[in-house]
Design an enzyme around this catalytic site. Structure first.
Site, PDB file in Angstrom:
ATOM      1  N   LYS A 189       3.988   8.729   8.888  1.00  0.00           N
ATOM      2  CA  LYS A 189       3.650   8.124  10.175  1.00  0.00           C
ATOM      3  C   LYS A 189       4.552   8.609  11.338  1.00  0.00           C
ATOM      4  CE  LYS A 189       0.730   4.650   8.377  1.00  0.00           C
ATOM      5  NZ  LYS A 189       0.818   4.010   7.078  1.00  0.00           N
ATOM      6  N   TYR A 202       0.858  -1.182   0.000  1.00  0.00           N
ATOM      7  CA  TYR A 202       0.000   0.000   0.000  1.00  0.00           C
ATOM      8  C   TYR A 202       0.894   1.232   0.000  1.00  0.00           C
ATOM      9  CZ  TYR A 202      -3.471   3.418   1.675  1.00  0.00           C
ATOM     10  OH  TYR A 202      -4.295   4.504   1.811  1.00  0.00           O
ATOM     11  N   ASP A 258       9.318   2.850  -0.029  1.00  0.00           N
ATOM     12  CA  ASP A 258       8.249   3.482   0.733  1.00  0.00           C
ATOM     13  C   ASP A 258       8.412   3.049   2.182  1.00  0.00           C
ATOM     14  OD1 ASP A 258       6.011   4.373   1.956  1.00  0.00           O
ATOM     15  OD2 ASP A 258       4.587   3.596   0.477  1.00  0.00           O
TER      16      ASP A 258
HETATM   17  C1  LIG Z   1       0.264   4.599   5.670  1.00  0.00           C
HETATM   18  C2  LIG Z   1       1.061   4.398   4.468  1.00  0.00           C
HETATM   19  C3  LIG Z   1       1.005   5.284   3.384  1.00  0.00           C
HETATM   20  C4  LIG Z   1       0.023   6.418   3.322  1.00  0.00           C
HETATM   21  O1  LIG Z   1       0.239   7.366   4.312  1.00  0.00           O
HETATM   22  P1  LIG Z   1      -0.985   8.352   4.712  1.00  0.00           P
HETATM   23  O2  LIG Z   1      -0.354   9.275   5.697  1.00  0.00           O
HETATM   24  O3  LIG Z   1      -2.054   7.484   5.282  1.00  0.00           O
HETATM   25  O4  LIG Z   1      -1.416   9.030   3.476  1.00  0.00           O
HETATM   26  C5  LIG Z   1       1.877   5.082   2.330  1.00  0.00           C
HETATM   27  N1  LIG Z   1       2.741   4.059   2.319  1.00  0.00           N
HETATM   28  C6  LIG Z   1       2.815   3.182   3.339  1.00  0.00           C
HETATM   29  C7  LIG Z   1       3.828   2.094   3.296  1.00  0.00           C
HETATM   30  C8  LIG Z   1       1.970   3.304   4.426  1.00  0.00           C
HETATM   31  O5  LIG Z   1       2.026   2.411   5.421  1.00  0.00           O
END
Ligand SMILES: *Cc1c(COP(=O)(O)O)cnc(C)c1O
Length: 434
Positions: free
Chosen positions: A274, A151, A246
């Protein structure tokens, strides 16, 4: 003391949820919060402190969601609250540079081997979206590769076979995302070295970037298999394709310099989010100077934000990173998470229940399947009904888990040995109901 099998009070949560649904789609501002996958109504939260979270009906829980990962120091950490209070009195947003942004950026650059320049945004989604735009502009190529079950936020081009809420709700590709937008997104299976190699040999020269969660955390926790990340690095390098890690979850979570430090692989660009917000909305993307200089105002790639780098979020970021930079917390997290993981395995084994457990540092998963989970397809063999039963039983005993099989469990620096012991005895009771 967490009382076993006590009946949860939930009248006020129920009432607030009914009211919320009149004004907010599904009553929530992010889909997993509706608890659909576990078939119960969501808890409305009143407050939280340290490892504990309290709902509006007065129930107390040990929290392993931790706002979905950001709160590595626990809820309402005194040093962060104190620092935020001080800056609040000076104003909330200026839309002009502040010293805090530079200080926070400096700590990120020092922590991450791959980052020479970093730009702050407001969410992980924004960070990823911007990094992809930058990669496409820099390489002058259109196509991107992502992995099934990873994601990367809800930007259109990445909502293809995504994990997290999209996996939970069974919307791998969302309506409203046009084929034109996703036709340049190629989806491969996570941990599949051979498939990646073959694809790159065929069309490597057309691929702008490969984006990956170096530790998958949005289809449950799935660690990279030996050699997978190394191969991504080697082959993207050969085709001058940009490798994007990511690290929105793994950054500052698995160790101070993220998964790239843990596995010693240097990507070209890195996305963060995060944890770096310390509980406020922050994202960031960074990487090699040569690439990052393509962003406006230095270069032609447009990316902006009215509230980006605002003083409140940046203060929380800076304070969090200062505490993490002492690095003591990572040993603590490793020790506690290891006890929890071993305890879970022991309970499942003694009760004869087939569960596959994964863990990297303080991220854990309990997969209700008899298979070994190393990609999205095997993750999908999980019995989600069993997870729903498990979730409800744990909740009854005062342990708050993610309301979905496909989300990670997060430990924080505020979780005590007592919390761990209570969680393990709750786990044992809960598994007996499966
Ligand atoms: C949570 C998450 C996102 C998105 O971040 P948001 O602050 O919710 O937009 C993108 N990549 C990864 C790996 C994530 O865990």
């Amino acid at each position: 003391m967490v009382k076993r099998d006590k009946k949860l009070k939930k009248d006020i949560s129920k009432k607030l949820f009914e009211e919320a649904k009149r004004y907010i789609p599904g009553g929530v501002d992010s889909p997993v919060r509706a608890y659909k996958a576990v078939g119960v109504e969501p808890l409305f939260i009143e407050k939280a402190k340290g490892s504990k979270i309290y709902d509006v009906d007065g129930n107390e829980y040990i929290d392993y969601v931790m706002s979905w990962g950001p709160l590595i120091l626990g809820h309402a950490h005194p040093e962060i609250i104190k620092a935020v209070r001080v800056v609040l009195n000076k104003g909330t947003s200026f839309g002009a540079p502040t010293e805090m942004e530079t200080e926070a950026a400096k700590l990120i650059v020092q922590a991450f081997p791959s980052i020479e320049l970093v730009r702050f945004v407001n969410s992980g989604t924004e960070a990823v979206m911007s990094a992809i735009r930058l990669a496409r502009a820099y390489t002058k190529r259109d196509k991107i590769i992502k992995f099934e079950g990873c994601y990367h936020g809800h930007a259109d081009s990445l909502l293809v076979k995504a994990g997290s809420g999209a996996a939970t709700l069974g919307i791998p590709t969302s309506p409203g995302v046009t084929e034109n937008v996703t036709q340049d997104t190629i989806v491969l299976s996570y941990n599949n070295i051979e498939e990646f190699e073959k694809t790159m040999e065929k069309i490597g020269e057309e691929i702008a970037c490969v984006i990956v969660e170096p530790i998958a955390g949005n289809m449950g926790v799935i660690p990279p298999e030996a050699g997978f990340l190394k191969l991504l690095r080697k082959i993207t390098g050969r085709f001058k394709t940009i490798l994007i890690f990511d690290e929105v979850i793994s950054g500052f979570r698995v160790c101070y310099g993220g998964a790239q430090t843990l596995y010693n692989i240097i990507p070209d660009l890195t996305c963060l989010g995060k944890i770096i917000g310390g509980g406020f909305p922050v994202g960031a993307y960074g990487g090699k100077k040569e690439i990052m200089e393509y962003i406006a105002p230095l270069g032609p790639v447009y990316q902006a934000g009215t509230l980006s780098g605002n003083p409140i979020a940046m203060t929380a970021c800076l304070e969090t990173l200062k505490i993490l930079s002492r690095q003591e917390i990572y040993k603590f997290l490793e020790a506690k998470a290891s006890i929890l993981d071993k305890g879970f395995k022991k309970n499942a084994k003694e009760l004869g229940i087939k569960i596959f457990h994964t863990r990297v540092g303080s991220m854990l998963s309990v997969f209700f399947t008899d298979k070994e989970v190393y990609d999205y397809k095997t993750a999908m063999t999980c019995n989600t009904d069993n997870y729903a039963v498990y979730f409800k039983e744990m909740l009854k005993q005062g342990v708050y888990l993610a309301p979905s099989q496909f989300e990670a469990m997060f430990l924080s620096g505020s979780h005590t040995m007592e919390d761990i012991e209570k969680t393990l005895s709750a786990n044992r009771c809960a598994l007996k109901n499966i």
